[in-house]
Design an enzyme around this catalytic site. Structure first.
Site, PDB file in Angstrom:
ATOM      1  N   LYS A   1       0.706  -1.309  -0.089  1.00 22.17           N
ATOM      2  CA  LYS A   1      -0.016   0.127   0.003  1.00 22.17           C
ATOM      3  C   LYS A   1       0.662   1.215   0.124  1.00 22.17           C
ATOM      4  O   LYS A   1       0.472   2.201  -0.583  1.00 22.17           O
ATOM      5  CB  LYS A   1      -1.102   0.177   1.105  1.00 22.17           C
TER       6      LYS A   1
HETATM    7  C1  PLP Z   1      -4.462  -4.738   0.844  1.00 22.15           C
HETATM    8  C2  PLP Z   1      -3.435  -5.756   1.061  1.00 22.15           C
HETATM    9  C3  PLP Z   1      -4.056  -6.779  -0.005  1.00 22.15           C
HETATM   10  C4  PLP Z   1      -5.267  -6.536  -0.865  1.00 22.15           C
HETATM   11  O1  PLP Z   1      -5.114  -5.527  -1.855  1.00 22.15           O
HETATM   12  P1  PLP Z   1      -6.508  -5.004  -2.588  1.00 22.15           P
HETATM   13  O2  PLP Z   1      -5.998  -3.802  -3.476  1.00 22.15           O
HETATM   14  O3  PLP Z   1      -7.518  -4.719  -1.491  1.00 22.15           O
HETATM   15  O4  PLP Z   1      -6.884  -6.199  -3.421  1.00 22.15           O
HETATM   16  C5  PLP Z   1      -3.028  -7.982  -0.009  1.00 22.15           C
HETATM   17  N1  PLP Z   1      -2.153  -7.901   0.575  1.00 22.15           N
HETATM   18  C6  PLP Z   1      -1.862  -6.966   1.524  1.00 22.15           C
HETATM   19  C7  PLP Z   1      -0.677  -7.194   2.536  1.00 22.15           C
HETATM   20  C8  PLP Z   1      -2.584  -5.996   1.708  1.00 22.15           C
HETATM   21  O5  PLP Z   1      -2.080  -5.001   2.675  1.00 22.15           O
END
Ligand code: PLP
Length: 483
Positions: free
Chosen positions: A126
């Site tokens: 993120k």
């Molecule tokens: C948020 C997140 C996801 C999922 O991503 P999306 O964009 O919601 O599909 C997968 N793995 C981790 C470690 C995350 O923080």
């Protein structure tokens, strides 16, 4: 570049990138998408192959954000994607690579590799988008002479990524609600050790749902929201999606030698934000063979891509798993793909998502739309706790590489979709240290901890405990935004 809502409102208006940057949903409840996807020529693709990550980000962003002057955007992307922010803590390689590709090995006649997206300050993918968002917000707010107070609820990854992106940024404050004493010690320390005066951690006496309910209640108080300039940074934010498009290009270049080659990506998925960016990269002309959607036990998306039926889950059917950042009951960015799948028909999208509200889902088989999913390259699979444990063990013993639980879901599902001669890139979405308990279960040892995070849990923490009461949170915000 003009932006449109998936539900069609304001189709005769012009919305620029800057117009939609600070907002969330369109006013009809839809999501914003570009009126058309920019197409990348073979010359551009050849030229981009040699660029640094920051300059690649500039080239891609400028296709979508033409209203930001080029020199400003260049400055923002260069300040964001530096080796200082994205320390390649694990391999000591050239940190300027930002998203290094690690080859695991050859399986079923093709290479299986990991695209490292978790070298940012909070050790999860993120950061890739959120760090850019912090700089874009600061820039846009300064230009407009405005302030923004971000209110969010988190059970871990999103909240810390938002705080590390917005810390110290002028014109922005972050009020982040988390369930008191319910996050892991590592995640709690990551957030609560921040001492920046524009970051406010509110530990709510309740569970994550209470935190979310408070955010909803505050957002529904339109007078308060306008007066206090409340905003959000959730995963439907368009700038977050488009920032993620960049690493699909970077991953493609790292895995291939020529632009005649094709690759597949596997994406550990929850809200469909990450893989939605892959879909957009493919629509722009990046030679992607398959986009593999990997889910955990919360398999709303896997069910759709296998059966054509989208059925959201109630709270009793939403499981707390050991890949918690994928624990979702509905996939908030999915509407963007459905819009493209239906040939960009806002009336039908509106009806389908009304059916989601009223009937809990929809079926695209009978209407004949589901057969077209193949043309978009999507396939899927599902992983369980046992799969996660077995995969973490297998990758560690076979390739001496420690992966986190979300990435393990990705690797498990990727192996079900290997095609000889088509490199498979699994997006690595977090570092194992964030999910230590499951690593200990799988490997009977402590997860690797980047040096900068030694002693994190011992740092002084700054947070306020509040009752699960929206009015108390509003009072707190009002008291801390007064000049
Ligand atoms: C948020 C997140 C996801 C999922 O991503 P999306 O964009 O919601 O599909 C997968 N793995 C981790 C470690 C995350 O923080």
């Amino acid at each position: 570049m003009n932006y449109v809502s998936t539900r069609g409102a304001g189709a005769d208006e012009h919305h620029s990138f800057s117009d939609i940057l600070l907002g969330g949903l369109a006013r009809d409840g839809g999501l914003y998408l570009p009126a058309e996807y920019p197409q990348i020529s073979t010359e551009e693709l050849a030229r981009w192959r040699g660029l640094s990550y920051a300059d690649l980000a500039f080239e891609i962003l400028s296709k979508f954000a033409g209203d930001i002057p080029a020199e400003d955007l260049r400055d923002i992307t260069r300040r964001t994607y530096t080796g200082e922010t994205y320390r390649n803590v694990r391999h000591g390689e050239d940190a300027s690579k930002i998203t290094p590709l690690t080859t695991l090995g050859v399986e079923n006649g093709t290479t299986l590799s990991l695209l490292e997206l978790s070298n940012g300050p909070t050790l999860a993918f993120k950061d890739m988008a959120m760090q850019l968002l912090g700089n874009l917000f600061e820039y846009a707010l300064a230009k407009a002479g405005q302030e923004l107070n971000i209110l969010g609820a988190t059970s871990g990854d999103t909240g810390s990524a938002a705080e590390y992106a917005m810390r110290g940024k002028k014109g922005v404050r972050v009020f982040m609600l988390s369930p008191h004493k319910k996050m892991s010690a590592f995640q709690t320390a990551q957030m609560f050790s921040l001492q920046d005066p524009n970051i406010f951690n509110l530990a709510v006496e309740g569970v994550f749902d209470d935190c979310q309910d408070i955010v909803k209640a505050v957002s529904n108080d339109h007078a308060f929201k306008a007066q206090q300039k409340i905003g959000t940074v959730n995963s439907i934010n368009w700038a977050r999606v488009v920032a993620q498009v960049v690493y699909y290009f970077a991953g493609y270049f790292a895995a291939t030698k020529s632009n005649d080659e094709r690759v597949s990506f596997t994406v550990p998925s929850g809200n469909f934000g990450n893989v939605c960016a892959g879909h957009i990269a493919r629509m722009m002309g990046l030679p992607i063979e398959k986009l593999v959607v990997a889910t955990n036990e919360n398999d709303v998306l896997d069910e759709f891509f296998r059966t054509g039926i989208y059925r959201v889950r109630g709270s009793a059917e939403t499981y707390h798993t050991t890949s918690p950042s994928m624990d979702i009951s509905k996939a908030s960015n999915f509407e963007r793909f459905v819009y493209d799948l239906l040939g960009r028909d806002p009336a039908r999208v509106t009806q389908l998502f009304r059916d989601v509200e009223e009937k809990g889902g929809f079926d695209l088989v009978a209407s004949g739309d589901f057969v077209r999913v193949k043309q978009f390259g999507f396939v899927s699979g599902r992983s369980s706790h046992d799969d996660r444990i077995a995969t973490i063990r297998d990758i560690y013993s076979r390739y001496k590489t420690m992966i986190d639980t979300h990435t393990a879901d990705g690797v498990k599902v990727a192996r079900e979709h290997l095609q000889p001669g088509v490199p498979m890139i699994v997006l690595e979405t977090a570092q194992p240290v964030k999910f230590g308990e499951t690593i200990r279960e799988a490997l009977d040892r402590e997860p690797e901890r980047p040096a900068a995070f030694e002693g994190l849990e011992a740092l002084p923490q700054r947070f306020e405990v509040v009752p699960a009461d929206a009015q108390r949170v509003k009072d707190y915000i009002a008291a801390h935004t007064a000049h």
